[in-house]
Design an enzyme around this catalytic site. Structure first.
Site, PDB file in Angstrom:
ATOM      1  N   GLU A 271       0.946  -1.208   0.063  1.00  0.00           N
ATOM      2  CA  GLU A 271      -0.046  -0.039   0.167  1.00  0.00           C
ATOM      3  C   GLU A 271       1.076   1.202  -0.058  1.00  0.00           C
ATOM      4  O   GLU A 271       0.391   2.333  -0.549  1.00  0.00           O
ATOM      5  CB  GLU A 271      -0.924  -0.147   1.324  1.00  0.00           C
ATOM      6  CG  GLU A 271      -1.707   1.093   1.186  1.00  0.00           C
ATOM      7  CD  GLU A 271      -2.826   1.588   0.311  1.00  0.00           C
ATOM      8  OE1 GLU A 271      -2.728   0.650  -0.577  1.00  0.00           O
ATOM      9  OE2 GLU A 271      -3.344   2.580   0.513  1.00  0.00           O
TER      10      GLU A 271
ATOM     11  N   GLU B 296       1.598   6.422  -7.240  1.00  0.00           N
ATOM     12  CA  GLU B 296       0.514   7.000  -7.963  1.00  0.00           C
ATOM     13  C   GLU B 296       0.567   8.624  -7.472  1.00  0.00           C
ATOM     14  O   GLU B 296       0.075   9.358  -8.468  1.00  0.00           O
ATOM     15  CB  GLU B 296      -1.069   6.478  -7.348  1.00  0.00           C
ATOM     16  CG  GLU B 296      -1.330   6.717  -5.970  1.00  0.00           C
ATOM     17  CD  GLU B 296      -2.647   6.221  -5.544  1.00  0.00           C
ATOM     18  OE1 GLU B 296      -2.809   5.553  -4.679  1.00  0.00           O
ATOM     19  OE2 GLU B 296      -3.609   6.314  -6.309  1.00  0.00           O
TER      20      GLU B 296
ATOM     21  N   HIS C 250      15.721 -13.455  -3.170  1.00  0.00           N
ATOM     22  CA  HIS C 250      15.479 -14.119  -4.105  1.00  0.00           C
ATOM     23  C   HIS C 250      15.629 -13.420  -5.457  1.00  0.00           C
ATOM     24  O   HIS C 250      14.843 -13.977  -6.389  1.00  0.00           O
ATOM     25  CB  HIS C 250      14.233 -14.931  -3.906  1.00  0.00           C
ATOM     26  CG  HIS C 250      14.272 -15.717  -2.580  1.00  0.00           C
ATOM     27  ND1 HIS C 250      15.069 -17.064  -2.733  1.00  0.00           N
ATOM     28  CD2 HIS C 250      13.642 -15.776  -1.446  1.00  0.00           C
ATOM     29  CE1 HIS C 250      15.067 -17.527  -1.310  1.00  0.00           C
ATOM     30  NE2 HIS C 250      14.062 -16.832  -0.488  1.00  0.00           N
TER      31      HIS C 250
HETATM   32  C1  F6R Z   1      -5.298   3.948  -4.889  1.00  0.00           C
HETATM   33  C2  F6R Z   1      -6.661   3.729  -4.898  1.00  0.00           C
HETATM   34  C3  F6R Z   1      -7.262   2.568  -5.955  1.00  0.00           C
HETATM   35  C4  F6R Z   1      -8.572   2.056  -5.583  1.00  0.00           C
HETATM   36  C5  F6R Z   1      -9.096   1.189  -6.596  1.00  0.00           C
HETATM   37  C6  F6R Z   1     -10.482   0.518  -6.146  1.00  0.00           C
HETATM   38  O1  F6R Z   1      -5.111   4.966  -3.969  1.00  0.00           O
HETATM   39  O2  F6R Z   1      -7.572   4.513  -4.589  1.00  0.00           O
HETATM   40  O3  F6R Z   1      -6.192   1.601  -6.027  1.00  0.00           O
HETATM   41  O4  F6R Z   1      -8.575   1.755  -4.399  1.00  0.00           O
HETATM   42  O5  F6R Z   1      -9.210   1.829  -7.831  1.00  0.00           O
HETATM   43  O6  F6R Z   1     -11.396   1.496  -5.906  1.00  0.00           O
HETATM   44  P1  F6R Z   1     -12.732   1.207  -5.245  1.00  0.00           P
HETATM   45  O7  F6R Z   1     -12.200   0.899  -3.628  1.00  0.00           O
HETATM   46  O8  F6R Z   1     -13.605   2.441  -5.279  1.00  0.00           O
HETATM   47  O9  F6R Z   1     -13.219  -0.073  -5.715  1.00  0.00           O
END
Ligand code: F6R
Length: 606
Positions: free
Chosen positions: A478, A485, A501
Site C-alpha cells: 500500500e 500514484e 531471491h
Molecule cells: C489507490 C486507489 C485505488 C482504488 C481502486 C479501487 O489509492 O484509490 O487503487 O483503491 O481503484 O477502488 P474502489 O475501492 O472504489 O473499488
C-alpha cells in the site's frame, strides 16, 4: 472517471449542469462538455482540461436552454482533446456516455457505409449515428431498443434529441446511472453525487433498462420495451461533506480525519456497554462457511490481503484473496461453503462489480464492504457492511483504506467468536484494544514533521522499495502504491523475506527503502532483512513502534515510531506515515495531489 449529468427543466440549465460536473471532478477526467436544446437546435460547448475552462467559455457565449446533458471524460478511445470530449452530436442527436462500446469499430464501418461522417476518435460517436440511423424509420422507443441490441460492452448513456425536445433519455448496461426528481424538473446522473445539489431522491436504473425523463414525470422501460415501475430512494445526507476545511488538499484532510472516521465507524459497529460487535442478521448460517474469498482492486485489494492474515489467525476459516480483474476471467470453482467478500470504496469499480455479478449468477453468498451505500456493489450484494468514513474525494484512497481494514477486522472478530474459534474473554479484550485506535491514530499523526523531512529523498529518488513481513507486507504494498500514484516515483512493495531471491540486486548506494518492522512476531526476521539492504548501500527509513528496547542496527538512515498496540492492530498505525510520505513527496514535486495524472477516483471501465 467519466461522469454524466442531464436536466429537463423549464429554466436555463447550463450553469446548473456545470456546477454538477464540478461535483464529479473528484472522479478524475481530462475534458468536459455540455449540450443544450433550445429553439429546435442542439448547441454544444466542449473543452480539453478542467470544468473551469468550460465555465469560462459558457460565460462568454451563454449557450443555454432548458434541456441539456453534460459530461466529464476520462479518455479510453482517442486522446484527451476538445474534439473527443463529450457530448457527441449530429444535427439531430447529442450523446454523453460512460463505459466502453466494445464493437464500436465494426459499427463505425457499417455507419460510414450508410453515409455517416465521424468527427472524433471515440467509441461514443457510434451511438450518436446509430440512433440517428434508427430514427429515420422508427419511433424513439423502438430506436433505443434496437440500439440496445446492437451495442456490446458496458455503458451509461444520456441523450437529447432535436425532434423530441421534451425528453432526456437515459440508458444503462454495466455502468451506473441514476434518475433524480426535482420541482417541475427531473435529472439524470452517473451517480447520486452528480445530483446532490439538486435532489436526494433518486432511482437507479438496472442493466438494460432505459428511461424517458420529462419535466414533470419519468417513464422507465425494461429491455423488452415494457413500461416498469421503479423505487425512489432517499440518499443519505452524509455525502454532503465536501469541504476541504483548512487543508491544502483533500488528501491531507482525509489523512488527518482518520481518528474521527475510525471513531465514527467504531460507534456504528461496537456496542460499548455490552462489549459486543453489532454485525448481525447474516443471511446465512456462518457455521457453514468454510472458506472466504476476498476480492478488490488496488488499495481495496491491499485491505483484503491484510484481512487474510487476521482471518487465518483468529478463525479456522480458509481464506483466499483475488484481484477482481483476474478473478472475473478465471475458471473459478464456486463452492456453496464459500463466502465472497467484495471490498470497494466507491462501490462502482467495474471489475469488482463484474466479479460480484459472476458470483451472484453462480448463486454464491455475497457480502460487500463499501463506503458509498447507494452504490451498485452495495445494492446487488446479499449483505452490506458500510465503512462510514464519509465521502473520500482525493483520488488516492486513505481514510477509506483504514475504514475497510476496520470493518474487515471487526467482521473477523465477530466470525471468530460466533464460531467459537476465540473465547469470549479474548474477544472482549480485542474489542477493548480496537476502541483505542482513534487516540493512537491521532498520536501517530504527530510523526508528520519527521516524515516530511524524509519525503525529500523519496521525491528525488530513481526508485524505492517498501518491505514488510506478515501484516506489514500488505502495508508495504500500500505504501509503494501511494508513492507511485502520487509522486510518480517507481516504488515496489515486497515481502522482506523475498529480497534475496532477486530484488536485492536492485539495491544500490543511496536508494531509499522503507522497512516496516513493528515489534511483532516478525520483528527480528525483518530487521535481519533490513541489515542486508543497509549493507548494500540502501538508505533505510524504518517504521517501527515505540518500545523501551533499542534497535540494534548500524547505519540506519531514519527511524519513525508509531504508537504501540497489540500486534493485529499495527497495520492501522504503520499505514499513517506511509500515507504522509507519499503526500509530502508529491507536494515537494508540485504534483496535483488530489487528481494524479491518468487516474480516476471511480474506475467504472475495465
Ligand atoms: C489507490 C486507489 C485505488 C482504488 C481502486 C479501487 O489509492 O484509490 O487503487 O483503491 O481503484 O477502488 P474502489 O475501492 O472504489 O473499488
Amino acid at each position: 472517471m467519466c461522469g454524466i449529468v442531464g436536466i429537463n427543466s423549464s429554466k436555463p440549465v447550463t450553469g446548473v449542469i456545470i456546477n454538477s460536473l464540478k461535483k464529479l471532478e473528484y472522479r478524475g477526467y481530462d475534458s468536459a462538455g455540455v449540450a443544450v436544446l433550445n429553439d429546435g437546435l442542439i448547441n454544444e460547448t466542449k473543452c480539453e482540461g478542467r470544468v473551469e475552462n468550460l465555465e469560462n467559455i459558457f460565460l462568454k457565449n451563454k449557450n443555454d436552454g432548458p434541456v441539456g446533458i453534460g459530461h466529464v471524460r476520462w479518455a479510453t478511445h482517442g486522446i484527451p482533446s476538445q474534439l473527443n470530449a463529450h457530448p457527441h452530436s449530429s444535427e439531430s442527436v447529442s450523446v454523453v456516455h460512460n463505459g466502453i462500446i466494445e464493437n464500436s469499430t465494426i459499427l463505425k464501418k457499417h455507419l460510414i457505409r450508410a453515409g455517416h461522417q465521424f468527427k472524433s476518435q471515440t467509441d461514443t460517436e457510434v451511438i450518436t449515428h446509430l440512433i440517428s440511423e434508427y430514427l429515420k424509420k422508427n419511433d424513439l422507443k423502438t430506436s433505443i431498443l434496437k440500439m440496445l441490441k446492437r451495442l456490446h460492452g458496458s455503458f451509461a448513456i444520456g441523450i437529447i434529441l432535436k425532434n423530441f425536445p421534451d425528453v432526456v433519455v437515459g440508458v444503462r448496461r454495466g455502468s451506473p446511472l441514476a434518475v433524480g426528481y426535482g420541482p417541475n424538473e427531473n435529472y439524470l446522473g452517473s451517480d447520486s453525487y452528480a445530483l446532490k445539489t439538486m435532489t436526494n431522491k433518486v432511482t437507479y436504473l438496472d442493466d438494460d433498462e432505459f428511461c424517458f425523463i420529462y419535466k414533470d414525470h419519468v417513464e422507465f422501460y425494461s429491455a423488452d420495451g415494457e413500461k416498469i415501475n421503479k423505487e425512489i430512494i432517499e440518499v443519505s445526507s452524509e455525502q454532503s461533506d465536501y469541504d476541504k476545511g483548512n487543508f491544502k488538499h483533500y488528501m491531507a484532510k482525509e489523512i488527518h480525519e482518520q481518528p474521527v472516521t475510525i471513531k465514527a465507524c467504531l460507534k456504528e459497529y461496537i456496542d460499548q456497554i455490552n462489549q459486543n460487535i453489532n454485525i448481525i442478521n447474516f443471511p446465512w448460517d456462518i457455521n457453514e462457511i468454510e472458506n472466504i474469498k476476498l476480492i478488490g482492486c488496488g488499495t481495496a485489494y491491499h485491505s483484503c490481503l491484510t484481512a487474510k492474515y487476521w482471518i487465518e489467525q483468529l478463525t479456522n476459516i480458509e481464506v483466499e484473496t483475488d484481484i477482481a480483474s483476474e478473478f472475473r476471467y478465471r475458471k473459478n470453482r464456486f463452492k456453496k461453503s464459500q463466502l465472497y467478500i467484495f471490498v470497494s470504496q466507491s462501490g462502482e469499480t467495474a471489475d469488482t462489480y463484474a466479479a460480484l455479478d459472476l458470483c451472484k449468477k453462480n448463486n454464491m453468498k455475497t457480502c460487500s464492504i463499501v463506503n458509498v451505500i447507494e452504490s451498485s456493489i452495495a445494492r446487488d450484494s446479499d449483505y452490506v457492511l458500510p465503512i462510514h468514513c464519509g465521502p473520500e474525494v482525493g483520488v488516492a484512497s486513505t481514510k477509506a483504506f483504514l475504514g475497510q481494514l476496520l470493518v474487515l477486522y471487526l467482521l473477523t472478530l465477530k466470525l471468530s467468536v460466533e464460531r467459537k474459534d476465540v473465547s469470549q474473554a479474548k474477544y472482549k479484550e480485542k474489542i477493548k484494544s480496537v476502541l483505542m485506535l482513534p487516540k493512537l491514530i491521532k498520536e501517530t499523526l504527530s510523526t508528520e514533521n519527521e516524515i516530511q523531512e524524509a519525503a525529500k529523498d523519496f521525491a528525488h529518488a530513481k526508485g524505492s522499495m517498501f518491505l514488510g513481513r506478515g501484516y506489514s507486507f500488505p502495508i508495504a504494498l500500500e505504501g509503494a502504491l501511494k508513492l507511485k500514484e502520487l509522486a510518480y516515483v517507481h516504488a515496489e512493495g515486497y515481502p522482506a523475506g523475498e529480497m534475496k531471491h532477486g530484488p536485492l540486486a536492485l539495491i544500490e548506494q543511496g536508494m531509499p527503502v522503507v522497512v516496516i518492522a513493528p515489534r511483532d512476531e516478525f520483528y527480528k526476521k525483518t530487521v535481519s532483512n533490513m541489515q542486508e539492504v543497509i549493507s548494500r548501500g540502501g538508505k533505510v527509513l524504518l517504521i517501527s513502534n515505540k518500545s523501551t528496547d533499542e534497535i540494534s542496527s548500524e547505519n540506519l538512515w531514519k527511524k519513525i515510531d508509531v504508537e504501540t498496540v497489540n500486534d493485529d492492530l499495527l497495520p492501522f498505525l504503520t499505514t499513517i506515515p506511509l500515507q504522509l510520505l507519499a503526500y509530502y513527496a508529491a507536494h515537494i514535486l508540485g504534483y496535483d495531489i488530489d487528481k494524479p495524472r491518468n487516474l480516476a477516483k471511480s474506475v467504472t471501465v475495465e
